[in-house]
Design a protein around this motif. Structure first.
Motif, PDB file in Angstrom:
ATOM      1  N   GLN A  41      42.449  39.936  47.631  1.00 44.29           N
ATOM      2  CA  GLN A  41      42.560  41.758  46.734  1.00 44.29           C
ATOM      3  C   GLN A  41      41.981  41.090  46.110  1.00 44.29           C
ATOM      4  N   ILE A  42      41.580  40.827  44.523  1.00 49.96           N
ATOM      5  CA  ILE A  42      40.951  40.258  43.654  1.00 49.96           C
ATOM      6  C   ILE A  42      39.502  40.655  43.944  1.00 49.96           C
ATOM      7  N   GLN A  43      39.720  39.594  45.082  1.00 49.22           N
ATOM      8  CA  GLN A  43      37.731  39.447  45.725  1.00 49.22           C
ATOM      9  C   GLN A  43      36.911  40.630  45.762  1.00 49.22           C
ATOM     10  N   THR A  44      37.940  41.422  46.996  1.00 44.28           N
ATOM     11  CA  THR A  44      37.554  43.374  46.962  1.00 44.28           C
ATOM     12  C   THR A  44      37.661  43.918  46.460  1.00 44.28           C
TER      13      THR A  44
ATOM     14  N   GLN B 101      36.087  45.891  43.474  1.00 50.34           N
ATOM     15  CA  GLN B 101      34.902  46.713  43.511  1.00 50.34           C
ATOM     16  C   GLN B 101      34.564  46.333  41.619  1.00 50.34           C
ATOM     17  N   MET B 102      34.306  45.262  41.079  1.00 53.11           N
ATOM     18  CA  MET B 102      34.777  45.975  39.617  1.00 53.11           C
ATOM     19  C   MET B 102      33.557  43.982  38.773  1.00 53.11           C
ATOM     20  N   ASN B 103      32.853  44.976  38.071  1.00 56.74           N
ATOM     21  CA  ASN B 103      32.121  44.236  37.007  1.00 56.74           C
ATOM     22  C   ASN B 103      32.783  43.735  35.993  1.00 56.74           C
ATOM     23  N   ASP B 104      32.306  42.224  35.350  1.00 60.28           N
ATOM     24  CA  ASP B 104      32.584  41.357  34.421  1.00 60.28           C
ATOM     25  C   ASP B 104      34.571  41.477  34.717  1.00 60.28           C
ATOM     26  N   LYS B 105      34.931  41.137  36.168  1.00 61.70           N
ATOM     27  CA  LYS B 105      35.894  41.387  35.557  1.00 61.70           C
ATOM     28  C   LYS B 105      36.869  40.082  34.993  1.00 61.70           C
ATOM     29  N   SER B 106      37.911  41.019  33.901  1.00 56.77           N
ATOM     30  CA  SER B 106      39.051  39.394  33.165  1.00 56.77           C
ATOM     31  C   SER B 106      40.327  39.289  33.604  1.00 56.77           C
ATOM     32  N   ILE B 107      41.131  37.930  33.843  1.00 57.16           N
ATOM     33  CA  ILE B 107      42.020  38.227  34.697  1.00 57.16           C
ATOM     34  C   ILE B 107      43.309  38.096  33.767  1.00 57.16           C
ATOM     35  N   VAL B 108      44.560  38.514  33.420  1.00 59.67           N
ATOM     36  CA  VAL B 108      45.153  38.156  32.514  1.00 59.67           C
ATOM     37  C   VAL B 108      46.665  37.682  33.192  1.00 59.67           C
ATOM     38  N   VAL B 109      47.326  36.612  33.184  1.00 57.21           N
ATOM     39  CA  VAL B 109      48.076  36.435  34.342  1.00 57.21           C
ATOM     40  C   VAL B 109      49.492  35.835  33.478  1.00 57.21           C
ATOM     41  N   TYR B 110      50.310  36.809  33.377  1.00 54.68           N
ATOM     42  CA  TYR B 110      51.903  37.270  32.826  1.00 54.68           C
ATOM     43  C   TYR B 110      52.953  36.449  33.242  1.00 54.68           C
TER      44      TYR B 110
ATOM     45  N   GLY C  76      38.288  29.828  43.387  1.00 58.22           N
ATOM     46  CA  GLY C  76      36.730  29.657  42.914  1.00 58.22           C
ATOM     47  C   GLY C  76      36.685  31.283  41.763  1.00 58.22           C
ATOM     48  N   LEU C  77      37.628  31.886  40.785  1.00 62.50           N
ATOM     49  CA  LEU C  77      37.336  32.054  39.417  1.00 62.50           C
ATOM     50  C   LEU C  77      37.089  31.294  38.241  1.00 62.50           C
ATOM     51  N   SER C  78      36.138  32.123  37.909  1.00 63.19           N
ATOM     52  CA  SER C  78      35.775  31.708  36.448  1.00 63.19           C
ATOM     53  C   SER C  78      37.030  31.075  35.309  1.00 63.19           C
ATOM     54  N   ALA C  79      37.544  30.141  34.916  1.00 64.65           N
ATOM     55  CA  ALA C  79      37.974  29.699  33.791  1.00 64.65           C
ATOM     56  C   ALA C  79      37.854  30.401  32.935  1.00 64.65           C
ATOM     57  N   THR C  80      36.787  30.389  32.750  1.00 67.10           N
ATOM     58  CA  THR C  80      36.509  31.637  31.323  1.00 67.10           C
ATOM     59  C   THR C  80      37.011  32.882  31.039  1.00 67.10           C
ATOM     60  N   ARG C  81      37.255  33.487  32.046  1.00 69.68           N
ATOM     61  CA  ARG C  81      38.250  35.337  32.815  1.00 69.68           C
ATOM     62  C   ARG C  81      39.096  35.043  32.941  1.00 69.68           C
TER      63      ARG C  81
END
Length: 145
Positions: A46-49, A51-60, A91-96
């Motif tokens: 779902q995250i991959q679909t 349509q966002m640029n420069d995605k950053s993710i926070v897991v709470y 496959g998501l970037s660890a820095t994001r």
């Protein structure tokens, strides 16, 4: 003379996904269950679909109130790390990705749980407090008319 077409403008967007911890983890544990792997794989898709640029993710990650504050904070941090490590492995970037354990903060279970003394029933009643909230932020380019 027609006015020039408006330039596309970046718009910040936030999408939040919430999963119950009971799907992802056994009670008091931070290791993903097979059902948790399946649920997070679907969430990753779902995250991959999006349509966002420069995605950053926070897991709470939140726990219930059973156990000490310190125990619950560490458990939530360990669970947040498990979730973020899984998403990085997919496959998501660890820095994001940022993993945040919130312990027993922000309970959402009903007040009726306060009257329950038996631990097995209390665990069931407080299930809503044990949750994982994944916030995805990014920008979308939209043409403002």
């Amino acid at each position: 003379v027609a006015a020039p077409a408006p330039a596309p403008q970046p718009v910040e967007e936030t999408k939040t996904f919430t999963l119950t911890s009971d799907v992802l983890f056994d009670f008091g544990k931070a290791t993903l269950k097979p059902a948790g792997v399946t649920a997070l794989s679907q969430l990753y898709n779902q995250i991959q679909t999006l349509q966002m640029n420069d995605k950053s993710i926070v897991v709470y990650v939140y726990t219930d109130r059973i156990g000490s504050d310190g125990y619950n904070l560490k458990l939530s941090q360990d669970r947040a790390k498990s979730v973020s490590d899984f998403l990085v492995a997919k496959g998501l970037s660890a820095t994001r990705i940022t993993a945040v354990g919130k312990g027993e903060a922000d309970p959402v279970s009903p007040a009726s749980c306060n009257a329950i003394k038996a631990k097995p029933q209390l665990i069931v009643c407080l299930a809503a407090d044990r949750r994982v909230s994944i916030e995805v932020k990014g920008s979308k380019t939209v043409v403002v008319k």
